[in-house]
Design an enzyme around this catalytic site. Sequence first.
Site, PDB file in Angstrom:
ATOM      1  N   LYS A  35       0.848  -1.207   0.000  1.00  0.00           N
ATOM      2  CA  LYS A  35       0.000   0.000   0.000  1.00  0.00           C
ATOM      3  C   LYS A  35       0.878   1.251   0.000  1.00  0.00           C
ATOM      4  O   LYS A  35       2.074   1.167   0.320  1.00  0.00           O
ATOM      5  CB  LYS A  35      -0.915  -0.018   1.221  1.00  0.00           C
ATOM      6  CG  LYS A  35      -0.184   0.058   2.557  1.00  0.00           C
ATOM      7  CD  LYS A  35      -1.106  -0.256   3.727  1.00  0.00           C
ATOM      8  CE  LYS A  35      -0.352  -0.249   5.036  1.00  0.00           C
ATOM      9  NZ  LYS A  35      -1.144  -0.839   6.135  1.00  0.00           N
ATOM     10  N   ARG A 131     -10.298   0.043  15.939  1.00  0.00           N
ATOM     11  CA  ARG A 131     -10.355   0.770  14.671  1.00  0.00           C
ATOM     12  C   ARG A 131     -11.378   0.061  13.814  1.00  0.00           C
ATOM     13  O   ARG A 131     -12.505  -0.160  14.246  1.00  0.00           O
ATOM     14  CB  ARG A 131      -8.945   0.815  14.065  1.00  0.00           C
ATOM     15  CG  ARG A 131      -8.710   1.924  13.082  1.00  0.00           C
ATOM     16  CD  ARG A 131      -7.277   1.934  12.548  1.00  0.00           C
ATOM     17  NE  ARG A 131      -6.907   0.668  11.904  1.00  0.00           N
ATOM     18  CZ  ARG A 131      -5.719   0.407  11.388  1.00  0.00           C
ATOM     19  NH1 ARG A 131      -4.762   1.319  11.427  1.00  0.00           N
ATOM     20  NH2 ARG A 131      -5.464  -0.754  10.812  1.00  0.00           N
ATOM     21  N   TYR A 255      17.109  28.827   9.677  1.00  0.00           N
ATOM     22  CA  TYR A 255      15.877  29.520  10.059  1.00  0.00           C
ATOM     23  C   TYR A 255      15.679  29.484  11.570  1.00  0.00           C
ATOM     24  O   TYR A 255      15.872  28.455  12.207  1.00  0.00           O
ATOM     25  CB  TYR A 255      14.659  28.847   9.412  1.00  0.00           C
ATOM     26  CG  TYR A 255      14.506  29.138   7.935  1.00  0.00           C
ATOM     27  CD1 TYR A 255      14.248  30.435   7.489  1.00  0.00           C
ATOM     28  CD2 TYR A 255      14.584  28.108   7.007  1.00  0.00           C
ATOM     29  CE1 TYR A 255      14.091  30.696   6.129  1.00  0.00           C
ATOM     30  CE2 TYR A 255      14.428  28.348   5.652  1.00  0.00           C
ATOM     31  CZ  TYR A 255      14.179  29.647   5.217  1.00  0.00           C
ATOM     32  OH  TYR A 255      14.019  29.892   3.882  1.00  0.00           O
ATOM     33  N   MET A 303      13.594  23.599   3.332  1.00  0.00           N
ATOM     34  CA  MET A 303      12.860  22.890   2.282  1.00  0.00           C
ATOM     35  C   MET A 303      13.797  22.049   1.409  1.00  0.00           C
ATOM     36  O   MET A 303      13.491  20.901   1.082  1.00  0.00           O
ATOM     37  CB  MET A 303      12.099  23.894   1.415  1.00  0.00           C
ATOM     38  CG  MET A 303      11.086  23.245   0.483  1.00  0.00           C
ATOM     39  SD  MET A 303      10.199  24.420  -0.554  1.00  0.00           S
ATOM     40  CE  MET A 303       9.187  25.287   0.637  1.00  0.00           C
TER      41      MET A 303
HETATM   42  C1  PLP Z   1      -0.436  -1.872   6.770  1.00  0.00           C
HETATM   43  C2  PLP Z   1      -0.990  -3.137   7.298  1.00  0.00           C
HETATM   44  C3  PLP Z   1      -0.152  -4.215   7.596  1.00  0.00           C
HETATM   45  C4  PLP Z   1       1.366  -4.130   7.536  1.00  0.00           C
HETATM   46  O1  PLP Z   1       1.855  -3.573   8.732  1.00  0.00           O
HETATM   47  P1  PLP Z   1       3.431  -3.546   9.013  1.00  0.00           P
HETATM   48  O2  PLP Z   1       3.527  -3.019  10.392  1.00  0.00           O
HETATM   49  O3  PLP Z   1       4.024  -2.633   8.003  1.00  0.00           O
HETATM   50  O4  PLP Z   1       3.911  -4.930   8.877  1.00  0.00           O
HETATM   51  C5  PLP Z   1      -0.741  -5.404   7.970  1.00  0.00           C
HETATM   52  N1  PLP Z   1      -2.084  -5.522   8.071  1.00  0.00           N
HETATM   53  C6  PLP Z   1      -2.925  -4.496   7.826  1.00  0.00           C
HETATM   54  C7  PLP Z   1      -4.383  -4.690   7.962  1.00  0.00           C
HETATM   55  C8  PLP Z   1      -2.401  -3.273   7.432  1.00  0.00           C
HETATM   56  O5  PLP Z   1      -3.236  -2.250   7.192  1.00  0.00           O
END
Ligand code: PLP
Length: 373
Positions: A35, A131, A255, A303
């Site tokens: 992802k 969640r 800065y 930046m």
């Molecule tokens: C992103 C995600 C993972 C991977 O998590 P990591 O900590 O990067 O291994 C696994 N399961 C779900 C549902 C996720 O959203």
Amino acid sequence: MARPAKATIDLNALRHNYQVAKELAGGGRVIAIVKADAYSHGAVSCAQVLSPVADGFAVSCMEEALELRTAGIENPILLLEGIFEASELALVDQFKLDMVVHSDYQVQALVNFNSVKPLRIWLKMDSGMGRAGFASAIYADVYKALSALPAVGEIVMMSHFARADEKNNALTQQQLETFQQATEGLQGDISLCNSAALMDVELARGHWNRPGLLIYGVSPFMDLHQRAKDLVPVMSLESKLISVKTVPQGSQVGYGGRWVTQRETRLGVVAMGYADGYPRHAKNGTPVLVNGVRVPLVGNVSMDMLTVDLTDLAEAAVGDNVELWGKNLSIAEVAQHADTIPYQLMCNLNRVPVEYVGLQTVFNEAETVESNK
Ligand SMILES: *Cc1c(COP(=O)(O)O)cnc(C)c1O
């Protein structure tokens, strides 16, 4: 001369880490989480390199899934949040995607859908993460309702840990128990493990495991984890010194004048800034590697540039190599200095050209093995 900032992605390391995950999973399958453009490593490139060995991939939405299908990836692809609206079901069916079901509206959409082939559903339980997912108390009922639908084929029972990156955390144990009790008597594969659980919670390993961060060669544990030594960081963020000069004691740097020299100082300027994804909140003293030697970041990150104190590295000169994180400097350590996590640093990567290395070696692996005989 082109601006020297770049990210290097080592595809051999990616393959290696995937194999480490496979070993940790025992006989279980391993879904590589790609992802968010594979945590900025490039989802298509990563999936292409892993596709000969990967049991599947997971993404966060339809657009990410179709990007992989369009690139010719034929492995199973899981939508981690399922569909956002009913109209996406036709695409799930057409492109042979797996989908998470975490809410009633998704069940409703499936009730009203005629699929060409029954879909593989990943039914998500909220076992304590707080969640997405169905409460454990109603999980079996949703499972039964889903399994009665013509559009639904196999059901994978899944949940997600909130604190698996904290060794022996009581919540992880509690989530495991909640999950086991609520799924008792239900048929199907199980999927619980993210990277941290795969490394640390043997009892949670299941038919399908879902590591992300560890595939990219980074441990989710803040302290040193015994299994972390097998991982090879895939991403290196690199640049060069573009200015080196001596400034007197008492000079303000950058800065806000956040850092003031305590002595006559050799100040180095690196072509790297927050527009590239380097964290602006990195504190004074955040390690930066110049020619492989640690020097402290000083002053506010801007930046396009950041400043380092080179006083103790007398030979440093314009054009010298700088590593901001990667094989020789842990991204987790940099994240800690910026009050964030390696996930966010990776995801924030921006603007810099991405250079892939190791690909050739991967594609020639079969030949190499042959010629080594
Ligand atoms: C992103 C995600 C993972 C991977 O998590 P990591 O900590 O990067 O291994 C696994 N399961 C779900 C549902 C996720 O959203």
